[in-house]
Design an enzyme around this catalytic site. Sequence first.
Site, PDB file in Angstrom:
ATOM      1  CB  THR A 105     -39.244  25.311   5.315  1.00 15.66           C
ATOM      2  OG1 THR A 105     -39.367  26.017   6.545  1.00 15.66           O
ATOM      3  CG2 THR A 105     -38.816  26.273   4.223  1.00 15.66           C
ATOM      4  CE1 TYR A 154     -40.547  22.291  14.381  1.00 15.76           C
ATOM      5  CE2 TYR A 154     -41.143  20.920  12.508  1.00 15.76           C
ATOM      6  CZ  TYR A 154     -40.986  22.169  13.082  1.00 15.76           C
ATOM      7  OH  TYR A 154     -41.269  23.288  12.342  1.00 15.76           O
ATOM      8  CE  LYS A 206     -37.427  23.810  13.050  1.00 21.47           C
ATOM      9  NZ  LYS A 206     -37.984  23.623  11.680  1.00 21.47           N
ATOM     10  CB  VAL A 257     -33.653  23.875  12.234  1.00 23.48           C
ATOM     11  CG1 VAL A 257     -34.217  23.384  10.906  1.00 23.48           C
ATOM     12  CG2 VAL A 257     -32.837  22.779  12.908  1.00 23.48           C
TER      13      VAL A 257
END
Length: 297
Positions: free
Chosen positions: A54, A142, A170, A210
Amino acid sequence: MTATARTPGPFGRALCAMITPFGPAGGLDLEAARRHARALVADGCDGLVLSGTTGESPTTTDAEKTALLRAVREAVGEGVPLLAGVGSADTRHTVRLAQEAEAAGADGLLVVTPYYSRPPQAAVEAHFLRVAEATGVPLMLYDIPGRTGTRIETGTLLRLAEHPRVVAVKDCSYDLLAATKVMARTHLAYYSGCEELNLPLYALGGTGYVSTVANVAPRQMRSVLDAFDAGDTAEAARLNQLTAPLVEAMMAAGLPGTVTAKALLDAGPVREPLQPAGREAVDGLRGAYEELLAATD
């Protein structure tokens, strides 16, 4: 109903995958980043993840990543966990980014699976261990195979969990069974990276989320977990349903979350190859956003 006992996560529960504001000419807008970070914390975010997907990490320079981290640290102080995205397709570059983030004050590192080259699991494991050994900062792995082309498989996660600085995941794998197996056998804190799975993963023992959507609705996203922790699962489900139209509009309607979040926040341009949302898309986003505000204010 009684409240649910839960071990606190290493970085809190409600984390925002923060946008990176740019000015009209396309450079970093550090003052806007400071304002946005302070507002997110004031509205209930426990921590912030900078320079992730993001945050447009593929199109920001190493120097910009460091400047952003330092500016946000200055804005929110020492008590708010800041995670720095340091992922790349190059292990040497990732290690250098990790060391620079540690020096700039990161509390944790978000490290994505190396992408494009699609390394086998032994190479994936070695990549993460190289980063873990290169710094003294804890890692959040991640797992987002839809972007990287490579899963962090269950066996790999079980082995990586043995390293003292590998503390969290994540999870964007859309595999709740695998997440449940890893949570049952390790200390790893699982954070949902897909808003539609925030509540299901939390109910299975996850730590939190998240969230990209938290850029525009931090209080509403957090309220779902608050209700669940208070033991009111029906209220948690109701609040989760209220967020669903905005989640769909921002994350599942054909535009990247970076684009939709910046459109709602009027937070400056995105960097190419991304393009800004068109007028019809913006109108739809604003409709979903205003509907959520009306239902929750």
